[in-house]
Design a protein around this motif. Structure first.
Motif, PDB file in Angstrom:
ATOM      1  N   VAL A  55     -46.833  34.854  88.136  1.00  0.00           N
ATOM      2  CA  VAL A  55     -45.888  33.786  88.453  1.00  0.00           C
ATOM      3  C   VAL A  55     -44.474  34.187  88.047  1.00  0.00           C
ATOM      4  CG1 VAL A  55     -45.220  31.424  87.892  1.00  0.00           C
ATOM      5  CG2 VAL A  55     -47.619  31.974  88.336  1.00  0.00           C
ATOM      6  N   THR A  56     -44.326  34.872  86.912  1.00  0.00           N
ATOM      7  CA  THR A  56     -43.003  35.331  86.476  1.00  0.00           C
ATOM      8  C   THR A  56     -42.361  36.240  87.514  1.00  0.00           C
ATOM      9  OG1 THR A  56     -43.641  35.168  84.145  1.00  0.00           O
ATOM     10  CG2 THR A  56     -41.765  36.580  84.665  1.00  0.00           C
ATOM     11  N   LEU A  57     -43.172  37.146  88.065  1.00  0.00           N
ATOM     12  CA  LEU A  57     -42.647  38.044  89.097  1.00  0.00           C
ATOM     13  C   LEU A  57     -42.338  37.283  90.387  1.00  0.00           C
ATOM     14  CD1 LEU A  57     -44.934  41.197  88.735  1.00  0.00           C
ATOM     15  CD2 LEU A  57     -42.534  41.001  88.111  1.00  0.00           C
ATOM     16  N   ALA A  58     -43.217  36.359  90.748  1.00  0.00           N
ATOM     17  CA  ALA A  58     -43.019  35.601  91.986  1.00  0.00           C
ATOM     18  C   ALA A  58     -41.726  34.809  91.935  1.00  0.00           C
ATOM     19  CB  ALA A  58     -44.212  34.675  92.227  1.00  0.00           C
ATOM     20  N   GLU A  59     -41.377  34.302  90.767  1.00  0.00           N
ATOM     21  CA  GLU A  59     -40.152  33.504  90.643  1.00  0.00           C
ATOM     22  C   GLU A  59     -38.893  34.340  90.809  1.00  0.00           C
ATOM     23  OE1 GLU A  59     -40.741  31.672  86.885  1.00  0.00           O
ATOM     24  OE2 GLU A  59     -41.938  30.003  87.696  1.00  0.00           O
ATOM     25  N   GLN A  60     -39.021  35.680  90.729  1.00  0.00           N
ATOM     26  CA  GLN A  60     -37.854  36.548  90.909  1.00  0.00           C
ATOM     27  C   GLN A  60     -37.570  36.837  92.386  1.00  0.00           C
ATOM     28  OE1 GLN A  60     -38.019  40.131  88.442  1.00  0.00           O
ATOM     29  NE2 GLN A  60     -39.381  39.088  86.980  1.00  0.00           N
ATOM     30  N   ILE A  61     -38.489  36.411  93.244  1.00  0.00           N
ATOM     31  CA  ILE A  61     -38.343  36.718  94.668  1.00  0.00           C
ATOM     32  C   ILE A  61     -37.727  35.523  95.374  1.00  0.00           C
ATOM     33  CG2 ILE A  61     -39.593  37.298  96.783  1.00  0.00           C
ATOM     34  CD1 ILE A  61     -41.768  38.538  95.005  1.00  0.00           C
ATOM     35  N   GLY A  62     -36.614  35.771  96.049  1.00  0.00           N
ATOM     36  CA  GLY A  62     -35.951  34.699  96.771  1.00  0.00           C
ATOM     37  C   GLY A  62     -35.952  34.948  98.257  1.00  0.00           C
ATOM     38  N   GLY A  63     -35.162  34.179  98.977  1.00  0.00           N
ATOM     39  CA  GLY A  63     -35.023  34.356 100.416  1.00  0.00           C
ATOM     40  C   GLY A  63     -36.142  33.658 101.174  1.00  0.00           C
ATOM     41  N   SER A  64     -36.280  34.050 102.448  1.00  0.00           N
ATOM     42  CA  SER A  64     -37.275  33.404 103.308  1.00  0.00           C
ATOM     43  C   SER A  64     -38.080  34.421 104.099  1.00  0.00           C
ATOM     44  CB  SER A  64     -36.567  32.452 104.288  1.00  0.00           C
ATOM     45  OG  SER A  64     -35.617  33.180 105.078  1.00  0.00           O
ATOM     46  N   GLY A  65     -38.153  35.648 103.590  1.00  0.00           N
ATOM     47  CA  GLY A  65     -38.897  36.688 104.290  1.00  0.00           C
ATOM     48  C   GLY A  65     -40.366  36.711 103.907  1.00  0.00           C
ATOM     49  N   PRO A  66     -41.105  37.692 104.416  1.00  0.00           N
ATOM     50  CA  PRO A  66     -42.530  37.818 104.086  1.00  0.00           C
ATOM     51  C   PRO A  66     -42.783  37.920 102.586  1.00  0.00           C
ATOM     52  CG  PRO A  66     -41.987  39.222 105.951  1.00  0.00           C
ATOM     53  CD  PRO A  66     -40.688  38.699 105.429  1.00  0.00           C
ATOM     54  N   ASP A  67     -41.847  38.578 101.847  1.00  0.00           N
ATOM     55  CA  ASP A  67     -42.043  38.687 100.400  1.00  0.00           C
ATOM     56  C   ASP A  67     -41.999  37.315  99.742  1.00  0.00           C
ATOM     57  OD1 ASP A  67     -42.125  41.432 100.752  1.00  0.00           O
ATOM     58  OD2 ASP A  67     -39.961  41.646 100.436  1.00  0.00           O
ATOM     59  N   ALA A  68     -41.128  36.441 100.241  1.00  0.00           N
ATOM     60  CA  ALA A  68     -41.052  35.078  99.704  1.00  0.00           C
ATOM     61  C   ALA A  68     -42.326  34.313 100.024  1.00  0.00           C
ATOM     62  CB  ALA A  68     -39.840  34.358 100.291  1.00  0.00           C
ATOM     63  N   ALA A  69     -42.918  34.584 101.209  1.00  0.00           N
ATOM     64  CA  ALA A  69     -44.180  33.938 101.561  1.00  0.00           C
ATOM     65  C   ALA A  69     -45.288  34.379 100.605  1.00  0.00           C
ATOM     66  CB  ALA A  69     -44.557  34.283 103.005  1.00  0.00           C
ATOM     67  N   HIS A  70     -45.324  35.659 100.288  1.00  0.00           N
ATOM     68  CA  HIS A  70     -46.312  36.147  99.317  1.00  0.00           C
ATOM     69  C   HIS A  70     -46.088  35.488  97.952  1.00  0.00           C
ATOM     70  CE1 HIS A  70     -48.465  39.108 101.648  1.00  0.00           C
ATOM     71  NE2 HIS A  70     -47.351  39.766 101.983  1.00  0.00           N
ATOM     72  N   ALA A  71     -44.835  35.369  97.558  1.00  0.00           N
ATOM     73  CA  ALA A  71     -44.534  34.777  96.256  1.00  0.00           C
ATOM     74  C   ALA A  71     -45.002  33.329  96.204  1.00  0.00           C
ATOM     75  CB  ALA A  71     -43.030  34.871  95.986  1.00  0.00           C
ATOM     76  N   ALA A  72     -44.742  32.568  97.266  1.00  0.00           N
ATOM     77  CA  ALA A  72     -45.189  31.176  97.296  1.00  0.00           C
ATOM     78  C   ALA A  72     -46.711  31.105  97.240  1.00  0.00           C
ATOM     79  CB  ALA A  72     -44.670  30.491  98.555  1.00  0.00           C
ATOM     80  N   SER A  73     -47.400  32.029  97.919  1.00  0.00           N
ATOM     81  CA  SER A  73     -48.855  32.059  97.894  1.00  0.00           C
ATOM     82  C   SER A  73     -49.371  32.368  96.502  1.00  0.00           C
ATOM     83  CB  SER A  73     -49.366  33.103  98.894  1.00  0.00           C
ATOM     84  OG  SER A  73     -50.773  33.109  98.937  1.00  0.00           O
ATOM     85  N   VAL A  74     -48.697  33.274  95.784  1.00  0.00           N
ATOM     86  CA  VAL A  74     -49.089  33.582  94.395  1.00  0.00           C
ATOM     87  C   VAL A  74     -48.994  32.336  93.530  1.00  0.00           C
ATOM     88  CG1 VAL A  74     -48.337  34.802  92.307  1.00  0.00           C
ATOM     89  CG2 VAL A  74     -48.561  36.041  94.475  1.00  0.00           C
ATOM     90  N   ARG A  75     -47.891  31.582  93.680  1.00  0.00           N
ATOM     91  CA  ARG A  75     -47.743  30.364  92.870  1.00  0.00           C
ATOM     92  C   ARG A  75     -48.811  29.328  93.237  1.00  0.00           C
ATOM     93  NH1 ARG A  75     -42.095  31.797  93.300  1.00  0.00           N
ATOM     94  NH2 ARG A  75     -41.804  30.603  95.224  1.00  0.00           N
ATOM     95  N   ALA A  76     -49.185  29.294  94.515  1.00  0.00           N
ATOM     96  CA  ALA A  76     -50.250  28.370  94.934  1.00  0.00           C
ATOM     97  C   ALA A  76     -51.582  28.750  94.296  1.00  0.00           C
ATOM     98  CB  ALA A  76     -50.371  28.368  96.462  1.00  0.00           C
ATOM     99  N   HIS A  77     -51.896  30.035  94.284  1.00  0.00           N
ATOM    100  CA  HIS A  77     -53.158  30.488  93.679  1.00  0.00           C
ATOM    101  C   HIS A  77     -53.166  30.228  92.174  1.00  0.00           C
ATOM    102  CE1 HIS A  77     -55.492  32.480  96.857  1.00  0.00           C
ATOM    103  NE2 HIS A  77     -54.321  32.764  97.412  1.00  0.00           N
ATOM    104  N   ALA A  78     -52.021  30.458  91.535  1.00  0.00           N
ATOM    105  CA  ALA A  78     -51.956  30.208  90.091  1.00  0.00           C
ATOM    106  C   ALA A  78     -52.186  28.730  89.793  1.00  0.00           C
ATOM    107  CB  ALA A  78     -50.599  30.654  89.559  1.00  0.00           C
ATOM    108  N   ALA A  79     -51.566  27.857  90.589  1.00  0.00           N
ATOM    109  CA  ALA A  79     -51.757  26.416  90.386  1.00  0.00           C
ATOM    110  C   ALA A  79     -53.206  26.027  90.663  1.00  0.00           C
ATOM    111  CB  ALA A  79     -50.812  25.638  91.299  1.00  0.00           C
TER     112      ALA A  79
END
Length: 810
Positions: A595-619
């Motif tokens: 989650v710490t790494l995911a929060e460092q990713i911004g924007g609206s690209g595929p990397d941001a989609a992966h980051a949002a998915s990581v936060r969803a899995h963590a929750a």
């Protein structure tokens, strides 16, 4: 009602009907063979001595009307309602078939096997009633006519068997034709051919034919049995050529190696054909064998072709002398119908330069021609290669010597085409550094030589590749030149085979080609292939992130993390590397770090989609269902923005799972995403797995198991082996917990079989540990857990030990 079948060959009856009145069935047979007739003619022919022939006819027609659908009546004319070959069935599906009529039609349409099968005895041989003289003559004439047609069919089959080198079968069929019950003695046209076929087979009846020929004043040249040459297919062509009439001209065209000469050799074995190889050394030299003295003028040459009983084949128009070509052209373009001479057959590589009665263009043999899928797969149906395979010769020898004799540009162009499954002609030309005109000339030459198709695909390319592989350096150079010319997305297989020759400039482009090929594997749902490919290029930093995604796809999470660690400190902070690391950590159960790494990713690209998915899995792991739903929806929206339907719907599956955690009914939460994913079987199957889990949590175990079985259907359709392994693992766990150990073992073993070669350590380790627990194999259990620990799955190992109540000290 269904149609009826009138049997006239051997006996006289209607199949499936007990009707046995011979005169009535004879009348029906006459109508079938002769067609509709005036009532008066029928009455006079069948009852010439009756006091009232028309009354007798009327009585018999009453009986025929009782055979529903057998009769047609049109005022003064009566006919049979005949259907079958060459006729149209009645609207109600009824009508009548007659075996004698079907046999004659089969011969006319060139179906000799069908005709031979229909002949079960002489026409109306079982008749016991007295017949008038005219009707008896008709029966005998028809009996001979039908038997002659059957003999023609058997002789054609014998000739085809001889053409294929099966002399034993050819002799048996010729003997049947010669001794056919109901047939008249063979005449002066039939005897020479039957004698040839019987002699070829060494059949004892050949001597009888010789005696009969002497009685008729015929001289037969005994032909010794020829060695059968390998020959396959071409039955339609053989039948068409066998049907040539005196004076008709046929032309066989085709590129080199397409079997023109082999077809003529086969015809020569059938008897009756004289094959003349084209020769250009003397005027009219090709036609010299047809006369006692070589012809010296066009008139003499034409005279040699005037015999209507002769069948002459000229092999190789291009190699034939101009005088012979002029003679053959005169014969073909003249008024052949007025003075029919020999049946003439000519072969050439091009289409005929004049009108012909029959033109056959030979190409590769089809799978149906060979009736041997393996033989066709090895040879592509190329007749030369088929012959080599039937002789047991290596296929590459057929082309090898020819190709080695070609100029370097021609040879290497062929080899470059042969190494491609679907040749890219533009890239091939660029790889060979040829101008358009030179390349077109070489490609045309290779096609006419029978080495490639007109699209550039090499015949039986696998054999050429095997031979090329023995010349390692030259093969590597061919592959490297092609790799440099192909588009990036197609270049990797050729870069892979030319690694020893890479120059500095090749490494960067090869890495790009490998990345694109690995990405294609991942999109198709084959992460194992992507990982296997990129495992071979561990030293290229530009491949670290795609390599990590491939390793994540097969569950090798610790290997993925190690691969990302090879990046420089700067490159590790790039968003795609951060996204890959975050996903890796969440799969390893290291939630906070992910989650710490995911929060460092911004924007609206595929990397941001992966980051949002990581936060969803963590929750989700923390059962923070509201946060899981919110982050999964963000990920879904981002994937939708980038047009990735599969990732979009996968995240919506997570949204549905979170909604169930928030209190929604599974059927309601999953309904929309299940509907929308129906056209994506792999995604639909995995959403069904999550749906089943939600149902199971609500206690709907029966429905949950049913949904898992539905998931199997969709994942099987998709070819998603990893998804299927997941489902069988889940089914195994359900059976395991329910005490259904035999069923559990079966599901675990299916999962293991599906995981074979996948590299998915997490699924493999879990399945092995579960199976070992059932077997009571503590050593195997510990080995499986060690495998997981080495892959970084520490939290998973702890959970397994706890569930199995076998927690041990670290």
């Amino acid at each position: 009602m269904e149609g009826m079948n009138l049997r006239t060959l051997g006996d006289l009856s209607v199949e499936g009907v007990t009707f046995r009145r011979e005169k009535v069935l004879l009348l029906l047979a006459f109508l079938c063979v002769e067609g509709p007739q005036p009532r008066r003619r029928l009455a006079d022919l069948f009852w010439p001595d009756a006091a009232n022939p028309m009354n007798s006819l009327a009585q018999h027609l009453v009986h025929l009307r009782g055979l529903g659908g057998a009769l047609t009546e049109d005022g003064p004319r009566v006919g049979a309602s005949l259907t079958g070959s060459g006729t149209q069935p009645t609207q109600d599906g009824g009508g009548l078939r007659c075996d004698a009529c079907d046999l004659r039609e089969a011969v006319r349409r060139g179906r000799p096997q069908e005709a031979a099968d229909l002949y079960r005895g002489p026409f109306l041989d079982s008749l016991t009633i007295p017949l008038g003289a005219d009707l008896e003559e008709w029966v005998f004439d028809t009996r001979e006519t039908v038997a002659r047609d059957a003999r023609t069919a058997l002789t054609t089959l014998a000739a085809q068997a001889a053409a294929h080198g099966n002399t034993a079968l050819s002799g048996d069929l010729a003997a049947r034709a010669l001794t056919l019950p109901g047939a008249p003695p063979a005449d002066e046209l039939e005897l020479p051919r039957l004698h040839h076929l019987l002699t070829l087979a060494g059949h004892p009846l050949a001597a009888q034919v010789e005696r009969e020929a002497r009685t008729l004043g015929l001289h037969l040249d005994a032909m010794p049995a020829a060695l059968p040459a390998p020959f396959a297919g071409r039955e339609p062509e053989l039948a068409a050529l066998d049907a040539l009439l005196p004076g008709q001209v046929a032309w066989i065209s085709g590129h080199a190696g397409m079997g023109k000469t082999a077809l003529l050799d086969a015809l020569a074995r059938t008897g009756g054909w004289t094959v003349l190889p084209g020769r250009a050394d003397l005027p009219y030299g090709t036609l010299a064998p047809l006369s006692a003295a070589p012809p010296t003028s066009a008139h003499a040459a034409l005279g040699a072709l005037r015999d209507p009983q002769a069948r002459v084949a000229v092999d190789g128009w291009e190699q034939t002398d101009p005088a012979t070509q002029a003679t053959l052209t005169t014969l073909a373009t003249g008024h052949r119908s007025a003075h029919p001479g020999a049946a003439l057959l000519i072969t050439g590589r091009t289409h005929p330069p004049f009108d012909v009665d029959l033109h056959l263009n030979l190409g590769p043999l089809t799978p149906g021609d060979l009736n041997d899928p393996d033989l066709h797969a090895r040879t592509d149906g190329h007749p030369t290669l088929v012959g080599a395979a039937l002789r047991g010769q290596p296929l590459d020898l057929q082309f090898g010597a020819r190709v080695r004799a070609y100029p370097d540009a021609v040879r290497d162009t062929f080899l470059t085409l042969a190494v491609q499954d679907q040749p890219n002609l533009r890239a091939t030309r660029a790889a060979m550094n040829l101008g358009a005109q030179d390349f077109a000339r070489i490609l045309s030459f290779l096609t006419t030589e029978g080495l490639t198709t007109e699209t550039g695909r090499a015949y039986a390319a696998a054999a050429t590749r095997d031979a090329l592989a023995q010349i390692h350096v030259h093969a590597a150079l061919i592959h490297l030149q092609l790799a440099r010319a192909l588009p990036d997305e197609d270049a990797w297989p050729f870069y892979d085979r030319s690694r020893d020759l890479w120059e500095d400039a090749d490494e960067r482009r090869a890495a790009q080609a490998a990345r694109l090929r690995a990405h294609a594997h991942l999109k198709r749902g084959y992460p194992g292939q992507a990982a296997e490919l990129l495992d071979t290029l561990p030293g290229l930093p530009e491949l670290a992130v795609p390599h990590a995604w491939a390793l994540i796809g097969v569950g090798r999470y610790q290997d993925a993390l190690n691969r990302l660690n090879t990046l420089s400190a700067h490159d590790q902070q790039v968003s795609d590397a951060l996204a890959a690391r975050a996903v890796t950590l969440i799969r390893l159960g290291r939630t906070d770090e992910a989650v710490t790494l995911a929060e460092q990713i911004g924007g609206s690209g595929p990397d941001a989609a992966h980051a949002a998915s990581v936060r969803a899995h963590a929750a989700r792991m923390r059962e923070g269902w509201d946060a899981a739903r919110r982050h999964a929806q963000i990920a879904a929206d981002l994937w939708n923005l980038h047009g990735d339907d599969e990732a979009h719907l996968t995240e919506l599956g997570m949204v549905a799972r979170a909604q169930v955690g928030l209190g929604s009914e599974p059927q309601v939460a999953f309904a929309e995403v299940l509907r929308r994913s129906q056209d994506l079987p792999s995604v639909h199957g995995m959403i069904l797995v999550n749906y089943a889990a939600a149902l199971g949590d609500r206690g709907s175990t029966v429905q949950a198991e049913a949904e898992l079985h539905r998931a199997v259907e969709h994942l099987t359709l998709a070819g998603d082996r990893q998804g299927l392994a997941t489902v069988h693992g889940n089914l195994g766990v359900r059976c395991h917990l329910a005490g259904q150990l035999r069923e559990a073992i079966e599901h675990y073993r299916r999962a293991l079989a599906l995981l074979s070669g996948s590299g998915h350590i997490r699924l493999l380790g879990v399945t092995l540990s579960n199976l070992s627990e059932i077997d009571g194999d503590l050593s195997g259990f510990e080995d499986a857990l060690t495998l997981l620990e080495q892959a970084g799955q520490v939290e998973l190992v702890q959970r397994i030990r706890h569930n199995a109540q076998m927690v041990s000290a670290p």
